[in-house]
Design a protein around this motif. Structure first.
Motif, PDB file in Angstrom:
ATOM      1  N   GLU A 189       0.822  -1.211   0.000  1.00 55.64           N
ATOM      2  CA  GLU A 189       0.000   0.000   0.000  1.00 55.64           C
ATOM      3  C   GLU A 189       0.856   1.262   0.000  1.00 55.64           C
ATOM      4  O   GLU A 189       1.057   1.912   1.021  1.00 55.64           O
ATOM      5  CB  GLU A 189      -0.976   0.008   1.180  1.00 55.64           C
ATOM      6  CG  GLU A 189      -2.027  -1.070   1.085  1.00 55.64           C
ATOM      7  CD  GLU A 189      -3.061  -1.003   2.202  1.00 55.64           C
ATOM      8  OE1 GLU A 189      -3.107   0.007   2.947  1.00 55.64           O
ATOM      9  OE2 GLU A 189      -3.821  -1.971   2.329  1.00 55.64           O
ATOM     10  N   ILE A 190       1.328   1.609  -1.175  1.00 59.65           N
ATOM     11  CA  ILE A 190       2.141   2.808  -1.355  1.00 59.65           C
ATOM     12  C   ILE A 190       1.288   4.035  -1.059  1.00 59.65           C
ATOM     13  O   ILE A 190       0.151   4.139  -1.509  1.00 59.65           O
ATOM     14  CB  ILE A 190       2.704   2.856  -2.784  1.00 59.65           C
ATOM     15  CG1 ILE A 190       3.691   1.697  -2.964  1.00 59.65           C
ATOM     16  CG2 ILE A 190       3.363   4.193  -3.066  1.00 59.65           C
ATOM     17  CD1 ILE A 190       4.253   1.586  -4.357  1.00 59.65           C
ATOM     18  N   LYS A 191       1.850   4.954  -0.306  1.00 60.24           N
ATOM     19  CA  LYS A 191       1.118   6.167   0.079  1.00 60.24           C
ATOM     20  C   LYS A 191       1.001   7.119  -1.111  1.00 60.24           C
ATOM     21  O   LYS A 191       1.811   7.086  -2.032  1.00 60.24           O
ATOM     22  CB  LYS A 191       1.808   6.840   1.255  1.00 60.24           C
ATOM     23  CG  LYS A 191       1.754   5.964   2.501  1.00 60.24           C
ATOM     24  CD  LYS A 191       2.368   6.638   3.684  1.00 60.24           C
ATOM     25  CE  LYS A 191       2.278   5.722   4.898  1.00 60.24           C
ATOM     26  NZ  LYS A 191       2.981   6.271   6.059  1.00 60.24           N
ATOM     27  N   ASP A 192      -0.028   7.964  -1.071  1.00 63.75           N
ATOM     28  CA  ASP A 192      -0.346   8.856  -2.186  1.00 63.75           C
ATOM     29  C   ASP A 192       0.769   9.851  -2.522  1.00 63.75           C
ATOM     30  O   ASP A 192       0.910  10.259  -3.665  1.00 63.75           O
ATOM     31  CB  ASP A 192      -1.637   9.627  -1.902  1.00 63.75           C
ATOM     32  CG  ASP A 192      -2.854   8.712  -1.880  1.00 63.75           C
ATOM     33  OD1 ASP A 192      -2.790   7.625  -2.512  1.00 63.75           O
ATOM     34  OD2 ASP A 192      -3.850   9.074  -1.234  1.00 63.75           O
ATOM     35  N   ASP A 193       1.549  10.256  -1.528  1.00 62.39           N
ATOM     36  CA  ASP A 193       2.587  11.254  -1.781  1.00 62.39           C
ATOM     37  C   ASP A 193       3.927  10.643  -2.216  1.00 62.39           C
ATOM     38  O   ASP A 193       4.917  11.364  -2.354  1.00 62.39           O
ATOM     39  CB  ASP A 193       2.790  12.147  -0.555  1.00 62.39           C
ATOM     40  CG  ASP A 193       3.249  11.375   0.674  1.00 62.39           C
ATOM     41  OD1 ASP A 193       3.033  10.147   0.735  1.00 62.39           O
ATOM     42  OD2 ASP A 193       3.825  12.005   1.584  1.00 62.39           O
ATOM     43  N   ALA A 194       3.961   9.346  -2.474  1.00 62.59           N
ATOM     44  CA  ALA A 194       5.193   8.690  -2.932  1.00 62.59           C
ATOM     45  C   ALA A 194       5.547   9.193  -4.330  1.00 62.59           C
ATOM     46  O   ALA A 194       4.671   9.411  -5.164  1.00 62.59           O
ATOM     47  CB  ALA A 194       5.014   7.180  -2.933  1.00 62.59           C
ATOM     48  N   LYS A 195       6.850   9.380  -4.567  1.00 64.38           N
ATOM     49  CA  LYS A 195       7.304   9.948  -5.835  1.00 64.38           C
ATOM     50  C   LYS A 195       7.963   8.906  -6.740  1.00 64.38           C
ATOM     51  O   LYS A 195       7.665   8.829  -7.919  1.00 64.38           O
ATOM     52  CB  LYS A 195       8.294  11.087  -5.575  1.00 64.38           C
ATOM     53  CG  LYS A 195       7.721  12.252  -4.794  1.00 64.38           C
ATOM     54  CD  LYS A 195       8.797  13.236  -4.452  1.00 64.38           C
ATOM     55  CE  LYS A 195       9.642  12.618  -3.383  1.00 64.38           C
ATOM     56  NZ  LYS A 195      10.414  13.387  -2.528  1.00 64.38           N
TER      57      LYS A 195
END
Length: 162
Positions: free
Chosen positions: A95-101
């Motif tokens: 579950e990668i967070k939304d702000d991951a670049k």
């Protein structure tokens, strides 16, 4: 021989490529970059998940869990081939967070940064001739489009989501 996925994720997970040889999701390396496989994967993903779910529910309701062994022919076939594993499902579980670049791949030879999209559309090579990667292991990363087929990212020891 494990590969942790850490960083900007809800759940840090650890991948153990040594057990993937028995996983139904593995793909033959020779077939991984064919257009037929990529088209088939897109169309059959939901069907495969449905079949796995139905099989599990059926076995749980009617039969007790049984460890079914593989036949000698299947075992010999497994030990002769090289395999890759699509990484997208494991990334989804973290579950990668939304702000991951982007993603940093750590290996013995340094760091490589790739986009999240490239990571999700990648394979991890985990076995050559049915054996875990000893040299430059535990996994190599190949993009599903085959753009780095001749030059994969080798020796990945850790995946860090930034």
């Amino acid at each position: 021989m494990i590969v942790p996925i850490t960083g900007n994720v809800t759940y840090s997970i650890t991948l153990d490529p040594t057990v993937w040889i028995f996983d139904d999701r593995k793909v033959l390396l020779e077939e991984a970059f064919s257009d037929q496989l990529n088209n088939q994967e897109e169309g059959d993903e939901l069907e495969k998940a449905s079949q796995r779910w139905s099989r599990e529910v059926y076995q749980q309701k009617i039969n007790p869990p049984v460890n079914k062994s593989i036949s000698r022919f299947e075992r010999d076939k497994i030990l002769e081939n090289s395999y890759v594993m699509p990484i997208n499902e494991f990334v989804d579980h973290a579950e990668i967070k939304d702000d991951a670049k982007d993603v940093t791949l750590l290996s013995g030879s340094g760091e490589t940064t790739i986009s999240l999209e490239n990571l999700k559309n990648s394979y991890l090579l985990f076995a050559i001739d049915g054996k875990p990667l000893q040299e430059e292991g535990p996994v190599h990363l190949y993009f599903q489009d085959g753009s780095n087929k001749d030059n994969p990212i080798k020796g990945i020891e850790k995946i860090i989501v930034n």
